[in-house]
Design a protein around this motif. Structure first.
Motif, PDB file in Angstrom:
ATOM      1  N   CYS A  85      -4.380 -16.695   6.286  1.00 57.08           N
ATOM      2  CA  CYS A  85      -4.360 -15.237   6.161  1.00 57.08           C
ATOM      3  C   CYS A  85      -4.330 -14.656   7.580  1.00 57.08           C
ATOM      4  O   CYS A  85      -3.455 -13.876   7.920  1.00 57.08           O
ATOM      5  CB  CYS A  85      -5.594 -14.767   5.399  1.00 57.08           C
ATOM      6  N   ARG A 109       3.211 -18.602   8.511  1.00 50.66           N
ATOM      7  CA  ARG A 109       2.671 -17.247   8.536  1.00 50.66           C
ATOM      8  C   ARG A 109       1.305 -17.254   9.211  1.00 50.66           C
ATOM      9  O   ARG A 109       0.640 -18.295   9.292  1.00 50.66           O
ATOM     10  CB  ARG A 109       2.532 -16.653   7.134  1.00 50.66           C
ATOM     11  N   LYS A 114      -4.308  -7.099  11.018  1.00 56.26           N
ATOM     12  CA  LYS A 114      -4.709  -7.253   9.615  1.00 56.26           C
ATOM     13  C   LYS A 114      -5.051  -5.930   8.942  1.00 56.26           C
ATOM     14  O   LYS A 114      -5.903  -5.187   9.437  1.00 56.26           O
ATOM     15  CB  LYS A 114      -5.939  -8.165   9.518  1.00 56.26           C
ATOM     16  N   PRO A 115      -4.420  -5.654   7.812  1.00 52.71           N
ATOM     17  CA  PRO A 115      -4.787  -4.455   7.054  1.00 52.71           C
ATOM     18  C   PRO A 115      -5.968  -4.781   6.147  1.00 52.71           C
ATOM     19  O   PRO A 115      -5.786  -5.340   5.067  1.00 52.71           O
ATOM     20  CB  PRO A 115      -3.520  -4.193   6.216  1.00 52.71           C
ATOM     21  N   GLU A 147       2.646  -9.761  10.227  1.00 55.99           N
ATOM     22  CA  GLU A 147       2.696  -8.348   9.832  1.00 55.99           C
ATOM     23  C   GLU A 147       2.507  -7.397  11.002  1.00 55.99           C
ATOM     24  O   GLU A 147       1.721  -7.666  11.906  1.00 55.99           O
ATOM     25  CB  GLU A 147       1.583  -8.110   8.791  1.00 55.99           C
ATOM     26  N   GLN A 165       6.654  -8.748   8.667  1.00 54.86           N
ATOM     27  CA  GLN A 165       6.136  -8.465   7.321  1.00 54.86           C
ATOM     28  C   GLN A 165       5.604  -7.030   7.272  1.00 54.86           C
ATOM     29  O   GLN A 165       4.913  -6.596   8.178  1.00 54.86           O
ATOM     30  CB  GLN A 165       5.003  -9.447   7.005  1.00 54.86           C
ATOM     31  N   GLY A 167       3.118  -5.039   4.940  1.00 54.23           N
ATOM     32  CA  GLY A 167       2.118  -5.337   3.923  1.00 54.23           C
ATOM     33  C   GLY A 167       2.164  -4.345   2.769  1.00 54.23           C
ATOM     34  O   GLY A 167       2.755  -3.264   2.881  1.00 54.23           O
ATOM     35  N   ALA A 168       1.522  -4.747   1.673  1.00 53.77           N
ATOM     36  CA  ALA A 168       1.524  -3.918   0.464  1.00 53.77           C
ATOM     37  C   ALA A 168       1.026  -2.501   0.760  1.00 53.77           C
ATOM     38  O   ALA A 168       1.553  -1.525   0.242  1.00 53.77           O
ATOM     39  CB  ALA A 168       0.637  -4.577  -0.587  1.00 53.77           C
ATOM     40  N   ARG A 169       0.022  -2.416   1.615  1.00 50.54           N
ATOM     41  CA  ARG A 169      -0.557  -1.096   1.886  1.00 50.54           C
ATOM     42  C   ARG A 169       0.368  -0.208   2.702  1.00 50.54           C
ATOM     43  O   ARG A 169       0.146   0.999   2.821  1.00 50.54           O
ATOM     44  CB  ARG A 169      -1.888  -1.261   2.628  1.00 50.54           C
ATOM     45  N   LYS A 190       6.576  -6.138   1.255  1.00 54.39           N
ATOM     46  CA  LYS A 190       5.710  -6.422   0.110  1.00 54.39           C
ATOM     47  C   LYS A 190       5.589  -5.205  -0.798  1.00 54.39           C
ATOM     48  O   LYS A 190       5.502  -4.068  -0.313  1.00 54.39           O
ATOM     49  CB  LYS A 190       4.335  -6.857   0.610  1.00 54.39           C
ATOM     50  N   ARG A 220       3.629  -9.420  -4.833  1.00 56.73           N
ATOM     51  CA  ARG A 220       2.345 -10.013  -4.445  1.00 56.73           C
ATOM     52  C   ARG A 220       1.213  -9.607  -5.385  1.00 56.73           C
ATOM     53  O   ARG A 220       0.042  -9.643  -5.048  1.00 56.73           O
ATOM     54  CB  ARG A 220       2.003  -9.670  -2.989  1.00 56.73           C
ATOM     55  N   HIS A 255      -2.168 -13.677  -2.837  1.00 59.89           N
ATOM     56  CA  HIS A 255      -2.778 -12.350  -2.970  1.00 59.89           C
ATOM     57  C   HIS A 255      -2.765 -11.874  -4.421  1.00 59.89           C
ATOM     58  O   HIS A 255      -3.580 -11.045  -4.803  1.00 59.89           O
ATOM     59  CB  HIS A 255      -2.088 -11.350  -2.038  1.00 59.89           C
ATOM     60  N   GLU A 281      -1.109 -18.835   1.256  1.00 59.19           N
ATOM     61  CA  GLU A 281      -2.148 -18.937   2.276  1.00 59.19           C
ATOM     62  C   GLU A 281      -2.756 -20.330   2.254  1.00 59.19           C
ATOM     63  O   GLU A 281      -3.203 -20.826   1.209  1.00 59.19           O
ATOM     64  CB  GLU A 281      -3.196 -17.832   2.080  1.00 59.19           C
TER      65      GLU A 281
HETATM   66  C1  PEP Z   1      -1.315 -10.735   3.870  1.00 55.85           C
HETATM   67  O1  PEP Z   1      -0.193 -11.225   3.639  1.00 55.85           O
HETATM   68  O2  PEP Z   1      -2.189 -11.318   4.527  1.00 55.85           O
HETATM   69  C2  PEP Z   1      -1.656  -9.430   3.257  1.00 55.85           C
HETATM   70  C3  PEP Z   1      -2.602  -8.663   3.766  1.00 55.85           C
HETATM   71  O3  PEP Z   1      -0.940  -9.189   2.157  1.00 55.85           O
HETATM   72  P1  PEP Z   1      -0.830  -7.860   1.250  1.00 55.85           P
HETATM   73  O4  PEP Z   1      -0.245  -6.807   2.129  1.00 55.85           O
HETATM   74  O5  PEP Z   1       0.081  -8.293   0.145  1.00 55.85           O
HETATM   75  O6  PEP Z   1      -2.217  -7.513   0.759  1.00 55.85           O
END
Ligand code: PEP
Ligand code: MN
Length: 319
Positions: A85, A109, A114-115, A147, A165, A167-169, A190, A220, A255, A281
């Motif tokens: 992660c 990866r 990190k989000p 990311e 990348q 991220g989903a957020r 994502k 995801r 995820h 992961e």
């Molecule tokens: C990740 O890939 O570590 C991650 C934070 O993914 P996601 O944006 O899908 O939550």
């Protein structure tokens, strides 16, 4: 079939003309018209002759952007992207890179920006983490995936990341998407936990319309009423999106599941449903992961899964 028009054209004139060809406009989207039938070559040529700057597409509806070259990766291969992660230390990421290389995996990866849901959780090592990732990847000739969360991180990260990348957020962080649209590197986009396919495809369109055609969609897991898994993997997304677009689609079972015990089953489902790849992961000591410890696979679990995914992929290949 779709027509992409230049902004100078009057849709009303074209629509009238199409009616003469017994063809209706089903849907209008900015300068794009979705038609009720495929036009013959002759009809297309006459249309283009009468209205300059019109482009006809017979392929899938999305992307809407006019010139799309496929991503340089993800062609004729099932892509497996794996790694922790978060990048935590030189030694951690090096061990992962070595293991991946021994298993014949080409994509690594590791998150550095990190989000995290809580501002008090580990936020990643930032650029130092990316340096570690790139160094480990170079040693074993691997392609890096990581990311970025804002436009300001793109230039800093550019030399370390081969595939960016989102991220989903950040799926609807439009200024980030626009900035990535100017890049010459692939982007994994994502799906947000609550985005419809339409919203995901439009987010992709932000990158594509900026000129970057190397977009890879990633399912995801979405938020559902079920609390036993972290998210709910929407396996339907693959066949549905494949009907709508030619963009590659990968699945991130880690995820989606949030639990390592069900990650392998979902990863195998991803191969079987026709995804173009998976992102998993993996950690040298999963229980010690600084982030997402519950969903990380051990090397042994990952190695077994790789064998099984390869078997399914081979079984599915046309003879
Ligand atoms: C990740 O890939 O570590 C991650 C934070 O993914 P996601 O944006 O899908 O939550
Ligand atoms: Mn994670």
């Amino acid at each position: 079939m779709k027509l992409v028009l230049d902004s100078g054209l009057h849709n009303a004139d074209i629509k009238n003309y199409l009616l003469n060809l017994n063809c209706k406009v089903l849907q209008e989207f900015n300068q794009v018209l979705f038609l009720s039938k495929e036009l013959s070559d002759l009809e297309q040529n006459t249309l283009k002759g009468k209205f300059n700057s019109i482009k006809c597409f017979t392929n899938s509806q999305w992307p809407l952007a006019t010139t799309i070259k496929p991503c340089k990766f993800f062609i004729n291969e099932f892509v497996t992207i794996a790694g922790p992660c978060s990048v935590e230390s030189k030694q951690q990421i090096h061990t992962v890179a070595k293991t991946l290389s021994e298993l014949g995996i080409r994509y690594i990866r590791g998150g550095a920006f990190k989000p995290r849901t809580s501002p008090y959780s580990f936020q990643g090592l930032g650029i130092i983490g990316l340096e570690m990732l790139a160094e480990a990847a170079n040693t074993y000739n691997l392609i890096t995936v990581s990311e970025v969360m804002s436009e300001t991180q793109i230039d800093l990260a550019y030399n370390y990341i081969d595939i960016f990348q989102v991220g989903a957020r950040n799926m609807q962080n439009y200024s980030l998407l626009k900035a990535l649209g100017k890049l010459d590197k692939p982007i994994i986009l994502k799906r947000s936990t609550s985005a419809t396919y339409y919203e995901l495809l439009n987010a992709a369109e932000y990158i594509l319309s900026g000129g970057n055609s190397q977009v890879i969609l990633c399912e995801r897991g979405i938020r559902s009423f079920e609390p036993m898994t972290r998210n709910t993997l929407d396996i339907s997304s693959v066949p549905v999106l494949k009907q709508l677009t030619n963009l590659p689609i990968i699945i991130d079972p880690s995820h989606a599941a949030g639990l390592r015990s069900i990650v392998p089953a979902l990863a195998k489902a991803a191969v079987a449903v026709g995804a173009d790849g998976v992102m998993l992961e993996v950690h040298p000591h999963p229980e010690l992961s600084i982030s997402d410890a519950e969903q990380a696979l051990s090397f042994a679990e990952f190695a077994d899964l790789v064998i099984e995914m390869r078997k399914i992929y081979t079984a599915m290949k046309p003879a």
